[in-house]
Design a protein around this motif. Structure first.
Motif, PDB file in Angstrom:
ATOM      1  N   ASP A  45      87.238 -14.018  37.658  1.00 11.82           N
ATOM      2  CA  ASP A  45      88.169 -14.223  38.774  1.00 11.82           C
ATOM      3  C   ASP A  45      89.620 -14.172  38.305  1.00 11.82           C
ATOM      4  O   ASP A  45      90.354 -15.160  38.378  1.00 11.82           O
ATOM      5  CB  ASP A  45      87.859 -15.558  39.455  1.00 11.82           C
ATOM      6  N   ILE A  46      90.026 -13.022  37.785  1.00  9.10           N
ATOM      7  CA  ILE A  46      91.412 -12.805  37.362  1.00  9.10           C
ATOM      8  C   ILE A  46      91.824 -11.432  37.883  1.00  9.10           C
ATOM      9  O   ILE A  46      91.239 -10.424  37.494  1.00  9.10           O
ATOM     10  CB  ILE A  46      91.563 -12.883  35.829  1.00  9.10           C
ATOM     11  N   ALA A  47      92.809 -11.418  38.769  1.00 11.25           N
ATOM     12  CA  ALA A  47      93.185 -10.164  39.447  1.00 11.25           C
ATOM     13  C   ALA A  47      94.136  -9.302  38.622  1.00 11.25           C
ATOM     14  O   ALA A  47      94.081  -8.076  38.681  1.00 11.25           O
ATOM     15  CB  ALA A  47      93.802 -10.476  40.806  1.00 11.25           C
ATOM     16  N   LEU A  48      95.032  -9.943  37.869  1.00 13.79           N
ATOM     17  CA  LEU A  48      96.051  -9.197  37.128  1.00 13.79           C
ATOM     18  C   LEU A  48      95.477  -8.779  35.776  1.00 13.79           C
ATOM     19  O   LEU A  48      95.242  -9.629  34.896  1.00 13.79           O
ATOM     20  CB  LEU A  48      97.306 -10.055  36.938  1.00 13.79           C
ATOM     21  N   VAL A  49      95.215  -7.491  35.616  1.00 10.78           N
ATOM     22  CA  VAL A  49      94.602  -6.956  34.397  1.00 10.78           C
ATOM     23  C   VAL A  49      95.421  -5.765  33.915  1.00 10.78           C
ATOM     24  O   VAL A  49      95.628  -4.798  34.654  1.00 10.78           O
ATOM     25  CB  VAL A  49      93.151  -6.500  34.658  1.00 10.78           C
TER      26      VAL A  49
END
Length: 202
Positions: A118-122
């Protein structure tokens, strides 16, 4: 267990960036096999080797080999113990989270989707200069409007440590088994994420 090697106070951290392979997920490619297939020695920087090849055709062929190793390892990805709980803990503290990886976008997304990270900024190596260049951390800091010194970068390898240092950020080095020689330059050595969760101020 956590070993503190600097005066870093976790309550001063305003954002956390994670490496992906070997840090959040058991998804590291078979680097020894990959280097053998590319015909390079142990410890050689794979991406630097590909860039050093003299023709576009050679680079394209080498990259396809690299990409296949990355894809195959991502398809087998599994959570590293405590990593999911650490993300949940930091989310509960309303800290912004990001992933900065040397992986290619397709393989990174396979791992993220497979595990439901659950981490959007990649950011991958195609979004910023590959680690240990600090550009990735600086781009994330710009989005968050935070200073690099307010960031903790969590990784498992020398490049992660160098990236944090080059950016002016702090580094937590995940080393569950053997502590490498370069570990002394980290702010924190983390052998277990559950210990890091307990150490984080309430």
């Amino acid at each position: 267990m956590i070993t503190r090697l600097s005066e870093l106070k976790l309550q001063d951290i305003r954002g956390v960036i994670f490496d992906l392979d070997g840090t959040l997920a058991h998804s590291n490619p078979d680097f020894a096999g990959l280097r053998r297939e590319l015909g390079i020695h142990s410890g050689t920087d794979i991406l630097a080797h590909v860039e050093s090849l003299s023709t576009d055709e050679e680079r394209a062929q080498a990259l396809e080999i690299v990409h296949e190793y990355e894809r195959q390892s991502s398809l087998k990805a599994s959570w590293i113990d405590g990593a999911r709980e650490l993300i949940e803990c930091l989310r509960a503290k309303s800290l912004p989270l990001a992933i900065l990886t040397r992986n290619m976008p397709e393989a990174a997304q396979i791992t993220i989707d497979k595990l439901g990270i659950d981490i959007a900024l990649v950011l991958t190596r195609y979004d910023a200069q590959p680690k240990p260049h600090p550009e990735g951390i600086h781009l994330i800091c710009q989005q968050w409007q935070l200073a690099p010194a307010e960031i903790l970068y969590v990784g498992d390898y020398l490049f992660d440590l160098q990236t944090a240092r080059n950016a002016g950020s702090h580094c937590a080095l995940y080393c569950p088994e053997i502590i490498p020689d370069y570990a002394q330059a980290a702010d924190l050595l983390v052998s277990c994420y559950h210990s890091l969760i307990k150490a984080w101020p309430k």
